[in-house]
Write a protein that holds these residues in place. Structure first.
Motif, mmCIF file in Angstrom:
data_model
loop_
_atom_site.group_PDB
_atom_site.id
_atom_site.type_symbol
_atom_site.label_atom_id
_atom_site.label_comp_id
_atom_site.label_asym_id
_atom_site.label_seq_id
_atom_site.Cartn_x
_atom_site.Cartn_y
_atom_site.Cartn_z
ATOM 1 N N GLN A 1 -27.561 -19.056 -60.123
ATOM 2 C CA GLN A 1 -26.554 -19.262 -59.085
ATOM 3 C C GLN A 1 -26.172 -20.727 -58.923
ATOM 4 N N GLY A 2 -26.944 -21.627 -59.472
ATOM 5 C CA GLY A 2 -26.645 -23.058 -59.391
ATOM 6 C C GLY A 2 -27.321 -23.726 -58.212
ATOM 7 N N THR A 3 -27.588 -25.007 -58.364
ATOM 8 C CA THR A 3 -28.164 -25.798 -57.287
ATOM 9 C C THR A 3 -27.473 -27.168 -57.274
ATOM 10 N N GLN A 4 -27.130 -27.638 -56.087
ATOM 11 C CA GLN A 4 -26.376 -28.880 -55.956
ATOM 12 C C GLN A 4 -27.296 -30.085 -56.065
ATOM 13 N N VAL A 5 -26.871 -31.044 -56.862
ATOM 14 C CA VAL A 5 -27.532 -32.350 -56.944
ATOM 15 C C VAL A 5 -26.500 -33.401 -56.567
ATOM 16 N N THR A 6 -26.817 -34.190 -55.557
ATOM 17 C CA THR A 6 -25.920 -35.242 -55.097
ATOM 18 C C THR A 6 -26.647 -36.572 -55.156
ATOM 19 N N VAL A 7 -26.064 -37.519 -55.883
ATOM 20 C CA VAL A 7 -26.652 -38.846 -56.025
ATOM 21 C C VAL A 7 -25.707 -39.847 -55.381
ATOM 22 N N LYS B 1 -28.095 -41.338 -61.534
ATOM 23 C CA LYS B 1 -26.880 -42.118 -61.350
ATOM 24 C C LYS B 1 -25.885 -41.291 -60.535
ATOM 25 N N THR B 2 -24.926 -41.966 -59.936
ATOM 26 C CA THR B 2 -23.936 -41.238 -59.149
ATOM 27 C C THR B 2 -23.186 -40.229 -60.012
ATOM 28 N N GLU B 3 -23.008 -40.547 -61.273
ATOM 29 C CA GLU B 3 -22.285 -39.631 -62.163
ATOM 30 C C GLU B 3 -23.094 -38.395 -62.535
ATOM 31 N N ASP B 4 -24.340 -38.327 -62.103
ATOM 32 C CA ASP B 4 -25.133 -37.111 -62.300
ATOM 33 C C ASP B 4 -24.861 -36.071 -61.218
ATOM 34 N N THR B 5 -24.086 -36.440 -60.223
ATOM 35 C CA THR B 5 -23.759 -35.519 -59.143
ATOM 36 C C THR B 5 -22.994 -34.316 -59.692
ATOM 37 N N ALA B 6 -23.504 -33.125 -59.414
ATOM 38 C CA ALA B 6 -22.896 -31.894 -59.928
ATOM 39 C C ALA B 6 -23.684 -30.696 -59.406
ATOM 40 N N ILE B 7 -23.146 -29.526 -59.650
ATOM 41 C CA ILE B 7 -23.935 -28.307 -59.515
ATOM 42 C C ILE B 7 -24.633 -28.085 -60.847
ATOM 43 N N TYR B 8 -25.932 -27.885 -60.786
ATOM 44 C CA TYR B 8 -26.726 -27.681 -61.986
ATOM 45 C C TYR B 8 -27.081 -26.202 -62.101
ATOM 46 N N TYR B 9 -26.780 -25.653 -63.257
ATOM 47 C CA TYR B 9 -27.081 -24.259 -63.543
ATOM 48 C C TYR B 9 -28.121 -24.177 -64.651
ATOM 49 N N ALA C 1 -31.123 -23.316 -71.007
ATOM 50 C CA ALA C 1 -30.381 -24.574 -70.928
ATOM 51 C C ALA C 1 -30.119 -24.952 -69.488
ATOM 52 N N TRP C 2 -29.945 -26.239 -69.289
ATOM 53 C CA TRP C 2 -29.417 -26.771 -68.032
ATOM 54 C C TRP C 2 -28.009 -27.259 -68.311
ATOM 55 N N ILE C 3 -27.092 -26.793 -67.510
ATOM 56 C CA ILE C 3 -25.679 -27.115 -67.663
ATOM 57 C C ILE C 3 -25.153 -27.491 -66.284
ATOM 58 N N ARG C 4 -24.345 -28.519 -66.216
ATOM 59 C CA ARG C 4 -23.848 -28.974 -64.919
ATOM 60 C C ARG C 4 -22.334 -28.974 -64.879
ATOM 61 N N GLN C 5 -21.832 -28.912 -63.667
ATOM 62 C CA GLN C 5 -20.390 -28.964 -63.471
ATOM 63 C C GLN C 5 -20.086 -29.760 -62.220
ATOM 64 N N ALA C 6 -19.356 -30.831 -62.393
ATOM 65 C CA ALA C 6 -18.901 -31.648 -61.278
ATOM 66 C C ALA C 6 -17.506 -31.190 -60.865
ATOM 67 N N PRO C 7 -17.106 -31.434 -59.625
ATOM 68 C CA PRO C 7 -15.785 -31.001 -59.165
ATOM 69 C C PRO C 7 -14.679 -31.531 -60.063
ATOM 70 N N GLY C 8 -13.811 -30.633 -60.496
ATOM 71 C CA GLY C 8 -12.684 -31.021 -61.315
ATOM 72 C C GLY C 8 -13.014 -31.214 -62.783
ATOM 73 N N ASN C 9 -14.302 -31.055 -63.121
ATOM 74 C CA ASN C 9 -14.699 -31.259 -64.522
ATOM 75 C C ASN C 9 -15.093 -29.940 -65.179
ATOM 76 N N GLU C 10 -15.113 -29.953 -66.470
ATOM 77 C CA GLU C 10 -15.603 -28.786 -67.209
ATOM 78 C C GLU C 10 -17.132 -28.760 -67.182
ATOM 79 N N ARG C 11 -17.674 -27.624 -67.515
ATOM 80 C CA ARG C 11 -19.122 -27.505 -67.634
ATOM 81 C C ARG C 11 -19.620 -28.458 -68.717
ATOM 82 N N GLU C 12 -20.764 -29.048 -68.454
ATOM 83 C CA GLU C 12 -21.311 -30.048 -69.374
ATOM 84 C C GLU C 12 -22.765 -29.705 -69.702
ATOM 85 N N PHE C 13 -23.068 -29.615 -70.966
ATOM 86 C CA PHE C 13 -24.444 -29.398 -71.405
ATOM 87 C C PHE C 13 -25.304 -30.590 -71.000
ATOM 88 N N VAL C 14 -26.501 -30.302 -70.499
ATOM 89 C CA VAL C 14 -27.434 -31.355 -70.104
ATOM 90 C C VAL C 14 -28.662 -31.349 -71.009
#
Length: 125
Positions: A117-123, A87-95, A35-48
């Protein structure tokens, strides 16, 4: 034991594209999903998105359906996440994460036991 290493993150403008890679080492037995799962600052982990390793069936979050595509190279034991129309809302660390969830739990981050370990995506806009 499976180990995962992500790569391919970076910065992109809105509307752009990125491709993430998740290279797995160890044996991926039948029943495993990646799976790909992302987490933005202040947010919970989100399934992608996720892919069944056996059979290749894919699953997507509604927020990325039609924009993101998960694929794999079985010989390289690598799973990819192609991200388009970012989109800007896709900005997160992707695991990327591995586990053996039942279908009803495949979209739950708690179903996955091994994480990269995660990889940063910034839009940016």
């Amino acid at each position: 034991q499976v180990q995962l290493i992500e790569s391919g993150g970076g910065s992109v403008q809105a509307g752009g594209s990125l491709r993430l890679s998740c290279a797995a080492s160890g044996q991926l037995y039948s029943g495993y999903s990646i799976a790909w799962i992302r987490q933005a600052p202040g947010n919970e982990r989100e399934f992608v998105a996720a892919m069944r390793w056996s059979g290749g069936h894919t699953y997507y979050a509604d927020s990325v359906k039609g924009r993101f595509t998960v694929s794999r190279d079985s010989a390289k034991k690598t799973v990819y996440l192609e991200m388009n129309s970012l989109k800007t809302e896709d900005t997160a660390i992707y695991y990327c994460a591995a586990g053996r969830p039942i279908t009803s739990a495949i979209r739950s981050p708690d179903s996955y036991t091994t994480w990269g370990q995660g990889t940063q995506v910034t839009v940016s806009s």
